[in-house]
Design a protein around this motif. Structure first.
Motif, PDB file in Angstrom:
ATOM      1  N   ALA A   1      24.020 -40.055 -14.323  1.00  0.00           N
ATOM      2  CA  ALA A   1      23.251 -39.379 -13.266  1.00  0.00           C
ATOM      3  C   ALA A   1      23.802 -37.969 -13.006  1.00  0.00           C
ATOM      4  CB  ALA A   1      23.306 -40.210 -11.982  1.00  0.00           C
ATOM      5  N   TYR A   2      25.127 -37.842 -13.050  1.00  0.00           N
ATOM      6  CA  TYR A   2      25.746 -36.533 -12.853  1.00  0.00           C
ATOM      7  C   TYR A   2      25.333 -35.570 -13.972  1.00  0.00           C
ATOM      8  CZ  TYR A   2      29.484 -33.072 -13.260  1.00  0.00           C
ATOM      9  OH  TYR A   2      30.177 -31.904 -13.425  1.00  0.00           O
ATOM     10  N   ARG A   3      25.372 -36.035 -15.201  1.00  0.00           N
ATOM     11  CA  ARG A   3      24.951 -35.160 -16.324  1.00  0.00           C
ATOM     12  C   ARG A   3      23.453 -34.876 -16.255  1.00  0.00           C
ATOM     13  NH1 ARG A   3      29.682 -37.714 -18.631  1.00  0.00           N
ATOM     14  NH2 ARG A   3      31.144 -36.040 -19.168  1.00  0.00           N
ATOM     15  N   GLU A   4      22.655 -35.815 -15.793  1.00  0.00           N
ATOM     16  CA  GLU A   4      21.209 -35.552 -15.643  1.00  0.00           C
ATOM     17  C   GLU A   4      20.994 -34.437 -14.625  1.00  0.00           C
ATOM     18  OE1 GLU A   4      18.573 -38.890 -15.111  1.00  0.00           O
ATOM     19  OE2 GLU A   4      16.938 -37.624 -14.365  1.00  0.00           O
ATOM     20  N   MET A   5      21.750 -34.483 -13.527  1.00  0.00           N
ATOM     21  CA  MET A   5      21.642 -33.412 -12.518  1.00  0.00           C
ATOM     22  C   MET A   5      21.931 -32.057 -13.158  1.00  0.00           C
ATOM     23  SD  MET A   5      23.831 -31.371 -10.528  1.00  0.00           S
ATOM     24  CE  MET A   5      25.422 -32.179 -10.417  1.00  0.00           C
ATOM     25  N   LEU A   6      22.981 -31.975 -13.998  1.00  0.00           N
ATOM     26  CA  LEU A   6      23.333 -30.688 -14.627  1.00  0.00           C
ATOM     27  C   LEU A   6      22.207 -30.190 -15.544  1.00  0.00           C
ATOM     28  CD1 LEU A   6      27.055 -31.400 -15.735  1.00  0.00           C
ATOM     29  CD2 LEU A   6      26.306 -30.225 -13.649  1.00  0.00           C
ATOM     30  N   VAL A   7      21.765 -31.058 -16.455  1.00  0.00           N
ATOM     31  CA  VAL A   7      20.795 -30.653 -17.487  1.00  0.00           C
ATOM     32  C   VAL A   7      19.464 -30.224 -16.895  1.00  0.00           C
ATOM     33  CG1 VAL A   7      19.463 -31.480 -19.484  1.00  0.00           C
ATOM     34  CG2 VAL A   7      21.809 -32.220 -19.171  1.00  0.00           C
ATOM     35  N   THR A   8      19.064 -30.846 -15.780  1.00  0.00           N
ATOM     36  CA  THR A   8      17.729 -30.568 -15.234  1.00  0.00           C
ATOM     37  C   THR A   8      17.738 -29.441 -14.192  1.00  0.00           C
ATOM     38  OG1 THR A   8      18.025 -32.367 -13.620  1.00  0.00           O
ATOM     39  CG2 THR A   8      16.887 -32.929 -15.667  1.00  0.00           C
ATOM     40  N   THR A   9      18.841 -28.701 -14.109  1.00  0.00           N
ATOM     41  CA  THR A   9      18.898 -27.579 -13.165  1.00  0.00           C
ATOM     42  C   THR A   9      17.808 -26.556 -13.507  1.00  0.00           C
ATOM     43  OG1 THR A   9      21.269 -27.870 -12.849  1.00  0.00           O
ATOM     44  CG2 THR A   9      20.369 -25.694 -12.312  1.00  0.00           C
ATOM     45  N   PRO A  10      16.919 -26.237 -12.554  1.00  0.00           N
ATOM     46  CA  PRO A  10      15.821 -25.316 -12.863  1.00  0.00           C
ATOM     47  C   PRO A  10      16.345 -23.947 -13.325  1.00  0.00           C
ATOM     48  CG  PRO A  10      15.434 -26.436 -10.771  1.00  0.00           C
ATOM     49  CD  PRO A  10      16.831 -26.794 -11.191  1.00  0.00           C
ATOM     50  N   GLY A  11      15.770 -23.440 -14.410  1.00  0.00           N
ATOM     51  CA  GLY A  11      16.100 -22.095 -14.885  1.00  0.00           C
ATOM     52  C   GLY A  11      17.447 -21.954 -15.566  1.00  0.00           C
ATOM     53  N   ILE A  12      18.150 -23.078 -15.792  1.00  0.00           N
ATOM     54  CA  ILE A  12      19.517 -23.000 -16.315  1.00  0.00           C
ATOM     55  C   ILE A  12      19.563 -22.342 -17.707  1.00  0.00           C
ATOM     56  CG2 ILE A  12      19.457 -25.342 -17.251  1.00  0.00           C
ATOM     57  CD1 ILE A  12      22.383 -25.635 -16.721  1.00  0.00           C
ATOM     58  N   ALA A  13      18.484 -22.487 -18.477  1.00  0.00           N
ATOM     59  CA  ALA A  13      18.494 -21.967 -19.850  1.00  0.00           C
ATOM     60  C   ALA A  13      18.535 -20.433 -19.900  1.00  0.00           C
ATOM     61  CB  ALA A  13      17.275 -22.485 -20.614  1.00  0.00           C
ATOM     62  N   GLU A  14      18.263 -19.782 -18.773  1.00  0.00           N
ATOM     63  CA  GLU A  14      18.380 -18.308 -18.777  1.00  0.00           C
ATOM     64  C   GLU A  14      19.819 -17.873 -19.003  1.00  0.00           C
ATOM     65  OE1 GLU A  14      16.640 -16.743 -15.154  1.00  0.00           O
ATOM     66  OE2 GLU A  14      14.932 -18.084 -15.507  1.00  0.00           O
ATOM     67  N   GLY A  15      20.758 -18.685 -18.530  1.00  0.00           N
ATOM     68  CA  GLY A  15      22.173 -18.309 -18.672  1.00  0.00           C
ATOM     69  C   GLY A  15      22.984 -19.249 -19.545  1.00  0.00           C
TER      70      GLY A  15
END
Ligand code: 13P
Length: 329
Positions: A46-60
C-alpha cells in the motif's frame, strides 16, 4: 542505438531523476514500525502504491526502483507494479543484489552478494517488464579502511552484474556507495571515492560493459556524519565533480544517492553540482531524501494517500527544479 542506451538516456533525461523505493523487506519493515505501522506485506504494498500513483510524479521522475517483493505485487486495481509504473510514464526497475554480507578474510568489510543464478533472474525480471536493475556495493571509511581487497572484490561483482544486465537487455545502475558513517574529512571521502571509481571503471572495461548503457549511482563527496565541520554546497559540488572528472565521457549519466543526508541538504548539494559543466547529466536517485517525508506524512495522517503524495511531490519538485537549473545556464 541499442535498447540499453535508449533506456539509459531516458533514465537521466533532463529535469528527471530516479526514485529509489527498493528497500529490502527487512529495511522497509523496520521503517514502517518506526512510524507505528504494522510491517505486513500489504502495508509495504500500500505504501509503494501511494508513491507510484502520485499525480504528476513522472514530470520529475523517470524511473522507480522496486525490490523483488513489490515487482510481484499488484496495485488495488489489480495491475502489477511494473505495468502501473509504465502507464504513469516512468520506467520500472528492480534491485537484484541480495545484500552486503561480511567479507571473509577482511573483518569489518562487506561484499555484496547475488551473482549466483543472476542471469536467469534478470531474464525473469525483463519478462515482468523491468527496464533496469540496481546493485549496491558498500564501502566504509575508517583510518585504514576500505582495503584495496574489498574495493577490488566489490568492483568485480558490480562489473559481472553490469555485464549480465546488458546481456539481458536491462540497464545496470552501478552503485558503489562510500558511506557517510564516521568522522572523516571531505578530502578523505574524495580520496576513497576516487579509488573506488577507478576500480569500478577498470572492471567494467574488463567485462566489455557499454558505458553508454550504464547509469552510475555514486555518493556525493561529503564529510563524515560525525565530522564537526559541515561543508557548504559549493564545497561538496566542487569536490564531487572533481572526483567524477575521471569517468569516461560516454557514460550515460550519473544519479546520486542521498546516503542519509537530510532532504534539504541533498537538494542544495544537487543544485550546486549543476553549476559545473560535465559531459554527462548529473541527476538524483534518492531513497530516503525523497521518501522519508512521504512515509512520515502518510503514517501521521492515518495512511492518507493525499498527505503522503503531497509530501513526495514536494521533494520531487524541489529536486527536479535543482537539476533543471542546468538547462538555464
Ligand atoms: P538513499 O538515497 O537513501 O541513500 O538510498 C538510495 C539507494 O538506492 C540506496 O541503495
Amino acid at each position: 542505438m541499442s535498447n540499453c542506451r535508449r533506456t539509459a538516456a531516458e533514465m537521466v533525461s533532463p529535469g528527471r531523476g530516479i526514485l529509489a523505493a527498493d528497500e529490502s523487506i527487512k529495511t522497509m519493515s523496520s521503517r514502517l514500525e518506526k512510524v507505528g505501522i504494522a510491517p505486513t506485506a500489504d502495508a509495504r504494498r500500500a505504501y509503494r502504491e501511494m508513491l507510484v500513483t502520485t499525480p504528476g510524479i513522472a514530470e520529475g521522475i523517470s524511473g522507480i526502483i522496486f525490490c523483488d517483493e513489490t515487482l510481484n505485487q499488484q496495485l488495488s486495481d489489480g495491475r502489477p507494479f511494473a505495468q502501473a509504473t509504465r502507464e504513469a510514464g516512468m520506467l520500472p526497475g528492480v534491485k537484484v543484489d541480495t545484500g552486503a554480507k561480511p567479507l571473509a578474510g577482511r573483518p569489518g568489510e562487506t561484499i555484496t552478494e547475488g551473482l549466483d543464478g543472476l542471469s536467469a533472474r534478470l531474464a525473469g525480471y525483463a519478462a515482468q517488464g523491468a527496464a533496469f536493475a540496481k546493485w549496491r556495493a558498500v564501502l566504509r571509511i575508517t583510518d585504514d579502511l576500505p582495503s584495496t581487497t574489498a574495493i577490488r572484490a566489490n568492483a568485480h561483482a558490480l562489473a559481472r552484474y553490469a555485464a549480465a544486465c546488458q546481456e539481458a537487455g536491462l540497464v545496470p545502475i552501478v552503485e558503489p556507495e562510500v558511506l557517510m558513517d564516521g568522522d572523516h574529512t571531505l578530502r578523505r571521502c574524495a580520496e576513497v571515492t576516487a579509488r573506488v571509481h577507478a576500480a569500478v571503471m577498470a572492471e567494467l572495461a574488463a567485462f566489455g560493459v557499454d558505458m553508454a548503457g550504464v547509469v552510475l549511482k555514486p555518493n556525493m563527496v561529503v564529510e563524515g556524519a560525525d565530522h564537526p565541520h559541515r561543508a557548504t554546497p559549493e564545497e561538496v559540488a566542487e569536490a564531487t565533480v572533481d572526483v567524477l572528472r575521471a569517468l569516461p565521457g560516454d557514460l550515460a549519466g550519473v544519479a546520486f544517492l542521498s546516503g542519509g543526508q537530510d532532504p534539504a541538504r541533498a537538494t542544495a548539494n544537487l543544485a550546486a553540482i549543476q553549476l559545473h559543466h560535465t559531459p554527462w547529466p548529473l541527476t538524483f536517485s534518492f531513497g530516503r531524501a525523497l521518501v522519508d517525508p512521504a512515509l512520515t506524512a502518510w503514517a501521521a495522517s492515518g495512511r492518507s494517500t493525499v498527505a503522503g503524495q503531497e509530501a513526495l511531490a514536494d521533494r520531487v519538485a524541489a529536486n527536479s527544479a535543482a537539476v533543471r537549473t542546468r538547462e538555464l545556464q
